[in-house]
Design a protein around this motif. Sequence first.
Motif, PDB file in Angstrom:
ATOM      1  N   SER A  51      -2.718  46.375  -2.210  1.00  0.00           N
ATOM      2  CA  SER A  51      -2.926  45.841  -0.853  1.00  0.00           C
ATOM      3  C   SER A  51      -1.614  45.800  -0.076  1.00  0.00           C
ATOM      4  N   GLY A  52      -0.540  45.421  -0.763  1.00  0.00           N
ATOM      5  CA  GLY A  52       0.775  45.380  -0.123  1.00  0.00           C
ATOM      6  C   GLY A  52       1.232  46.750   0.341  1.00  0.00           C
ATOM      7  N   ILE A  53       0.954  47.768  -0.466  1.00  0.00           N
ATOM      8  CA  ILE A  53       1.297  49.138  -0.053  1.00  0.00           C
ATOM      9  C   ILE A  53       0.511  49.507   1.198  1.00  0.00           C
TER      10      ILE A  53
ATOM     11  N   GLY B 118       4.788  55.762  -3.609  1.00  0.00           N
ATOM     12  CA  GLY B 118       3.766  54.708  -3.747  1.00  0.00           C
ATOM     13  C   GLY B 118       2.825  54.910  -4.912  1.00  0.00           C
ATOM     14  N   GLU B 119       2.372  56.126  -5.127  1.00  0.00           N
ATOM     15  CA  GLU B 119       1.431  56.355  -6.221  1.00  0.00           C
ATOM     16  C   GLU B 119       2.079  56.080  -7.587  1.00  0.00           C
ATOM     17  N   ASP B 120       3.339  56.434  -7.723  1.00  0.00           N
ATOM     18  CA  ASP B 120       4.059  56.155  -8.974  1.00  0.00           C
ATOM     19  C   ASP B 120       4.234  54.656  -9.207  1.00  0.00           C
ATOM     20  N   ALA B 121       4.379  53.916  -8.105  1.00  0.00           N
ATOM     21  CA  ALA B 121       4.578  52.466  -8.233  1.00  0.00           C
ATOM     22  C   ALA B 121       3.326  51.832  -8.790  1.00  0.00           C
TER      23      ALA B 121
ATOM     24  N   ASP C 104       7.489  56.494   4.944  1.00  0.00           N
ATOM     25  CA  ASP C 104       7.819  57.730   4.239  1.00  0.00           C
ATOM     26  C   ASP C 104       8.108  57.484   2.765  1.00  0.00           C
ATOM     27  N   THR C 105       8.798  56.402   2.463  1.00  0.00           N
ATOM     28  CA  THR C 105       9.112  56.056   1.072  1.00  0.00           C
ATOM     29  C   THR C 105       7.843  55.774   0.284  1.00  0.00           C
ATOM     30  N   LEU C 106       6.917  55.044   0.901  1.00  0.00           N
ATOM     31  CA  LEU C 106       5.662  54.735   0.209  1.00  0.00           C
ATOM     32  C   LEU C 106       4.804  55.977   0.010  1.00  0.00           C
ATOM     33  N   LEU C 107       4.809  56.891   0.971  1.00  0.00           N
ATOM     34  CA  LEU C 107       4.062  58.136   0.778  1.00  0.00           C
ATOM     35  C   LEU C 107       4.640  58.936  -0.380  1.00  0.00           C
ATOM     36  N   LYS C 108       5.942  58.910  -0.521  1.00  0.00           N
ATOM     37  CA  LYS C 108       6.607  59.683  -1.572  1.00  0.00           C
ATOM     38  C   LYS C 108       6.486  59.031  -2.948  1.00  0.00           C
TER      39      LYS C 108
ATOM     40  N   THR D  29       1.990  49.147   8.880  1.00  0.00           N
ATOM     41  CA  THR D  29       3.043  48.659   9.772  1.00  0.00           C
ATOM     42  C   THR D  29       3.596  49.795  10.616  1.00  0.00           C
ATOM     43  N   TRP D  30       3.826  50.961  10.012  1.00  0.00           N
ATOM     44  CA  TRP D  30       4.320  52.102  10.788  1.00  0.00           C
ATOM     45  C   TRP D  30       3.289  52.532  11.823  1.00  0.00           C
ATOM     46  N   LEU D  31       2.023  52.577  11.457  1.00  0.00           N
ATOM     47  CA  LEU D  31       0.999  53.009  12.408  1.00  0.00           C
ATOM     48  C   LEU D  31       0.926  52.055  13.598  1.00  0.00           C
ATOM     49  N   GLU D  32       1.057  50.771  13.332  1.00  0.00           N
ATOM     50  CA  GLU D  32       1.079  49.785  14.419  1.00  0.00           C
ATOM     51  C   GLU D  32       2.324  49.969  15.289  1.00  0.00           C
ATOM     52  N   ALA D  33       3.463  50.151  14.640  1.00  0.00           N
ATOM     53  CA  ALA D  33       4.717  50.335  15.381  1.00  0.00           C
ATOM     54  C   ALA D  33       4.685  51.617  16.207  1.00  0.00           C
ATOM     55  N   GLU D  34       4.158  52.680  15.613  1.00  0.00           N
ATOM     56  CA  GLU D  34       4.085  53.961  16.317  1.00  0.00           C
ATOM     57  C   GLU D  34       3.228  53.850  17.573  1.00  0.00           C
ATOM     58  N   SER D  35       2.129  53.128  17.470  1.00  0.00           N
ATOM     59  CA  SER D  35       1.264  52.923  18.628  1.00  0.00           C
ATOM     60  C   SER D  35       2.010  52.194  19.741  1.00  0.00           C
ATOM     61  N   CYS D  36       2.736  51.139  19.378  1.00  0.00           N
ATOM     62  CA  CYS D  36       3.516  50.391  20.374  1.00  0.00           C
ATOM     63  C   CYS D  36       4.624  51.265  20.971  1.00  0.00           C
ATOM     64  N   MET D  37       5.244  52.085  20.119  1.00  0.00           N
ATOM     65  CA  MET D  37       6.352  52.926  20.578  1.00  0.00           C
ATOM     66  C   MET D  37       5.865  53.953  21.610  1.00  0.00           C
ATOM     67  N   TYR D  38       4.759  54.636  21.298  1.00  0.00           N
ATOM     68  CA  TYR D  38       4.272  55.674  22.202  1.00  0.00           C
ATOM     69  C   TYR D  38       3.703  55.125  23.506  1.00  0.00           C
TER      70      TYR D  38
END
Length: 116
Positions: A63-65, A113-116, A107-111, A71-80
């Motif tokens: 859930s934390g991941i 996250g699955e291993d974590a 980006d770190t979680l995409l790279k 968070t990035w998707l929310e930030a990206e929406s605000c940024m654009y």
Amino acid sequence: SLLRTPVYIIPTLASTDAPCSARAVIYTSTGEVDKYVDFDENPNLVLVDTEIICKAPPRFFISGIGDALSTWLEAESCMYTQKPNSTGKGNLPGSMTAYALAKVCYDTLLKYGEDA
């Protein structure tokens, strides 16, 4: 903070980024959102004991991941849109630093996250 004292948080789950936030969500006894309490600043210290976090059920870490990815998707929406979010002081959009940090985490979680 309401009492003007330092705030220290020791989370027992890694399911959200809530321990780092200046906003507290108050829930009803049935689990529904009752209200939000906004503090003047984020906690002074978030102390994470990895031994405690690692003993929590895996679903909370997963859930934390998901929370961190969103968070990035929310930030990206605000940024654009250049629209403020709840963290923007005085109805200003988030800072470039906040956007960059959210993107690096994403980006770190995409790279890894699955291993974590």
